[in-house]
Design a protein around this motif. Structure first.
Motif, PDB file in Angstrom:
ATOM      1  N   ILE A  83       0.773  -1.276  -0.131  1.00 59.58           N
ATOM      2  CA  ILE A  83      -0.146  -0.252  -0.063  1.00 59.58           C
ATOM      3  C   ILE A  83       0.913   1.149   0.056  1.00 59.58           C
ATOM      4  CG2 ILE A  83      -1.476   1.395   1.546  1.00 59.58           C
ATOM      5  CD1 ILE A  83      -2.845  -1.340   2.422  1.00 59.58           C
ATOM      6  N   TYR A  84       1.751   1.334   0.867  1.00 62.41           N
ATOM      7  CA  TYR A  84       2.709   2.367   1.135  1.00 62.41           C
ATOM      8  C   TYR A  84       3.690   2.691  -0.276  1.00 62.41           C
ATOM      9  CZ  TYR A  84       1.104   4.009   5.647  1.00 62.41           C
ATOM     10  OH  TYR A  84       0.414   4.150   6.682  1.00 62.41           O
ATOM     11  N   SER A  85       4.034   1.491  -0.824  1.00 61.78           N
ATOM     12  CA  SER A  85       5.044   1.580  -1.964  1.00 61.78           C
ATOM     13  C   SER A  85       4.115   2.061  -3.133  1.00 61.78           C
ATOM     14  CB  SER A  85       5.449   0.260  -2.263  1.00 61.78           C
ATOM     15  OG  SER A  85       6.193   0.212  -3.360  1.00 61.78           O
ATOM     16  N   ALA A  86       3.043   1.667  -3.397  1.00 61.34           N
ATOM     17  CA  ALA A  86       2.156   2.043  -4.510  1.00 61.34           C
ATOM     18  C   ALA A  86       1.805   3.493  -4.128  1.00 61.34           C
ATOM     19  CB  ALA A  86       0.627   1.344  -4.271  1.00 61.34           C
ATOM     20  N   SER A  87       1.655   4.002  -2.971  1.00 59.30           N
ATOM     21  CA  SER A  87       1.399   5.408  -2.800  1.00 59.30           C
ATOM     22  C   SER A  87       2.423   6.383  -2.854  1.00 59.30           C
ATOM     23  CB  SER A  87       0.656   5.555  -1.186  1.00 59.30           C
ATOM     24  OG  SER A  87      -0.679   4.859  -1.391  1.00 59.30           O
ATOM     25  N   GLY A  88       3.860   5.793  -2.820  1.00 55.79           N
ATOM     26  CA  GLY A  88       4.869   6.755  -3.004  1.00 55.79           C
ATOM     27  C   GLY A  88       5.381   7.028  -1.888  1.00 55.79           C
ATOM     28  N   GLY A  96     -10.426   7.466  -0.387  1.00 59.73           N
ATOM     29  CA  GLY A  96      -9.549   7.115  -1.628  1.00 59.73           C
ATOM     30  C   GLY A  96     -10.352   7.661  -2.809  1.00 59.73           C
ATOM     31  N   GLY A  97      -9.728   7.447  -4.089  1.00 58.21           N
ATOM     32  CA  GLY A  97     -10.148   7.855  -5.344  1.00 58.21           C
ATOM     33  C   GLY A  97      -9.745   8.696  -6.069  1.00 58.21           C
ATOM     34  N   GLY A  98     -10.502   9.704  -6.546  1.00 56.65           N
ATOM     35  CA  GLY A  98      -9.924  10.880  -7.480  1.00 56.65           C
ATOM     36  C   GLY A  98      -9.816  10.350  -8.701  1.00 56.65           C
ATOM     37  N   LYS A  99      -9.402  11.470  -9.803  1.00 59.14           N
ATOM     38  CA  LYS A  99      -9.163  10.940 -11.205  1.00 59.14           C
ATOM     39  C   LYS A  99      -8.112   9.779 -11.610  1.00 59.14           C
ATOM     40  CE  LYS A  99     -10.066  15.654 -12.923  1.00 59.14           C
ATOM     41  NZ  LYS A  99      -9.513  16.914 -13.759  1.00 59.14           N
ATOM     42  N   GLU A 100      -7.131   9.881 -10.702  1.00 59.63           N
ATOM     43  CA  GLU A 100      -6.437   8.778 -10.751  1.00 59.63           C
ATOM     44  C   GLU A 100      -6.301   8.094  -8.963  1.00 59.63           C
ATOM     45  OE1 GLU A 100      -2.341   9.927 -11.622  1.00 59.63           O
ATOM     46  OE2 GLU A 100      -2.583  10.594 -13.475  1.00 59.63           O
ATOM     47  N   ILE A 101      -6.922   6.751  -9.290  1.00 56.68           N
ATOM     48  CA  ILE A 101      -7.251   6.200  -8.085  1.00 56.68           C
ATOM     49  C   ILE A 101      -6.107   6.305  -6.860  1.00 56.68           C
ATOM     50  CG2 ILE A 101      -8.064   4.389  -6.882  1.00 56.68           C
ATOM     51  CD1 ILE A 101     -10.359   5.503  -8.566  1.00 56.68           C
ATOM     52  N   LYS A 102      -6.294   6.763  -6.015  1.00 56.75           N
ATOM     53  CA  LYS A 102      -5.162   6.929  -4.707  1.00 56.75           C
ATOM     54  C   LYS A 102      -5.876   6.254  -3.599  1.00 56.75           C
ATOM     55  CE  LYS A 102      -2.512  10.631  -6.569  1.00 56.75           C
ATOM     56  NZ  LYS A 102      -1.866  12.076  -6.250  1.00 56.75           N
ATOM     57  N   ALA A 103      -4.973   5.723  -2.644  1.00 57.86           N
ATOM     58  CA  ALA A 103      -5.448   5.178  -1.347  1.00 57.86           C
ATOM     59  C   ALA A 103      -5.670   6.555  -0.484  1.00 57.86           C
ATOM     60  CB  ALA A 103      -4.422   4.350  -0.788  1.00 57.86           C
ATOM     61  N   ILE A 123      -8.084   5.846   5.093  1.00 59.27           N
ATOM     62  CA  ILE A 123      -8.644   4.421   5.622  1.00 59.27           C
ATOM     63  C   ILE A 123      -7.981   3.288   5.209  1.00 59.27           C
ATOM     64  CG2 ILE A 123     -10.945   5.073   6.153  1.00 59.27           C
ATOM     65  CD1 ILE A 123     -11.865   3.742   3.734  1.00 59.27           C
ATOM     66  N   THR A 124      -7.310   3.243   3.767  1.00 59.56           N
ATOM     67  CA  THR A 124      -6.506   2.257   3.532  1.00 59.56           C
ATOM     68  C   THR A 124      -4.833   2.470   3.934  1.00 59.56           C
ATOM     69  OG1 THR A 124      -7.550   2.172   1.406  1.00 59.56           O
ATOM     70  CG2 THR A 124      -5.538   1.550   1.185  1.00 59.56           C
ATOM     71  N   LEU A 125      -4.640   3.732   3.944  1.00 55.92           N
ATOM     72  CA  LEU A 125      -3.123   3.857   4.471  1.00 55.92           C
ATOM     73  C   LEU A 125      -3.204   3.494   6.084  1.00 55.92           C
ATOM     74  CD1 LEU A 125      -2.530   7.492   3.195  1.00 55.92           C
ATOM     75  CD2 LEU A 125      -1.555   5.230   2.404  1.00 55.92           C
ATOM     76  N   ALA A 126      -4.442   3.348   6.786  1.00 54.44           N
ATOM     77  CA  ALA A 126      -4.397   2.704   8.007  1.00 54.44           C
ATOM     78  C   ALA A 126      -4.544   1.207   8.342  1.00 54.44           C
ATOM     79  CB  ALA A 126      -5.383   3.536   8.959  1.00 54.44           C
ATOM     80  N   HIS A 127      -4.577   0.561   7.089  1.00 58.56           N
ATOM     81  CA  HIS A 127      -4.968  -0.794   7.061  1.00 58.56           C
ATOM     82  C   HIS A 127      -4.081  -1.483   7.786  1.00 58.56           C
ATOM     83  CE1 HIS A 127      -6.006  -4.703   5.221  1.00 58.56           C
ATOM     84  NE2 HIS A 127      -4.864  -4.956   4.961  1.00 58.56           N
TER      85      HIS A 127
END
Length: 282
Positions: free
Chosen positions: A24-29, A55-62, A65-69
């Motif tokens: 998750i954190y790698s995909a989020s940079g 999450g969401g946006g034009k380009e789907i971002k975490a 709540i996903t960063l707290a997984h």
């Protein structure tokens, strides 16, 4: 302070949990790897938007709540968050994932987090704050409007409700707890082993995950505890979700004590953790 101390009593991350967090954190940079993988603790500001939270946006971002997984999502002053923002927590709290729908498809993001919320009992923050008298300046309608920002549907998805009173000066100066974080963590780890053994032949890992008829089949309720549950279910007009929460919390209390069966006093303690600011069981 209590919320920030919570990670100190939680079990170590499993290898599976570490991999999920790292992905998750790698995909989020935002994964550096310098400190290894630690249990997330996210503390967003109350002005956060729905997209930033889920999450969401034009380009789907975490979102948060996903960063707290596999970690903790702490919402300080939770009643200052917009109600429509809070309501989006209902799905992830129930399903442990969040579904984001777009024209080109549906995205499913993991969101298995421990939610911790804190708030004042009224807008001015002084309700029940005086030692000898109530110094609150809010009207009763102001208080009700403020507390109603947390809907019944969302409350039903929260396991524990606990009022923390203002400390007296002598309590502050003692600065000694009868139960340290180290001792509490030992009890948590033992309870975790009990649950691991209980669910080794099932699809579950924790008491909170058990659903439907499996609750009665796996939780080992004593006859006395069943009687207490029946009385309070009818007396308090509990929802089925609230009823299940009380049994799950009772099972965890029994595990922390090393008790094989859920006894009636475990149910009474769990009911005590369902009280709102006014002392009503919800």
């Amino acid at each position: 302070m209590l919320a920030k101390a919570l990670p100190s009593i939680l079990p170590p991350l499993t290898y599976k949990e570490e991999i999920e967090i790292a992905k998750i954190y790698s995909a989020s940079g935002i994964f550096s790897g310098d400190e290894g993988v630690i249990r997330p603790f996210r503390n967003p500001h109350h002005t956060i938007t729905k997209i930033a939270l889920v999450g969401g946006g034009k380009e789907i971002k975490a979102g948060e709540i996903t960063l707290a997984h596999n970690g903790i999502l702490f919402l300080d002053e939770i009643l200052e968050f917009k109600r429509d923002v809070l309501e989006v927590l209902r799905e992830p709290l129930e399903e442990k994932v969040i579904n984001i729908n777009r024209i080109n498809g549906t995205y499913k993001l993991p969101s298995n987090f421990l939610l911790v919320g804190a708030f004042n009992p009224c807008p001015c923050g002084l309700f029940l704050n005086g030692i000898d008298e109530n110094r609150c300046t809010c009207s009763e309608s102001d208080r009700k409007r403020y507390l109603n920002r947390l809907s019944r549907a969302l409350l039903d998805r929260i396991d524990l409700l606990n009022y923390v009173p203002r400390l007296k000066y002598e309590d502050i100066s003692k600065r000694k707890d009868s139960l340290s974080s180290e001792k509490m963590k030992e009890r948590v780890l033992k309870a975790r082993e009990i649950q691991r053994d209980r669910y080794k032949k099932s699809e579950y890992n924790y008491n909170s995950e058990v659903k439907g008829r499996d609750i009665e089949n796996l939780f080992n309720l004593s006859e006395e505890s069943k009687k207490v549950l029946k009385i309070h279910y009818e007396k308090l007009n509990l929802t089925m979700r609230g009823y299940d929460k009380i049994i799950k919390v009772s099972r965890t209390i029994a595990d922390l004590e090393g008790s094989e069966k859920i006894q009636d006093y475990h149910i009474f303690e769990a009911l005590g953790y369902r009280k709102n600011v006014d002392g009503e069981i919800v």
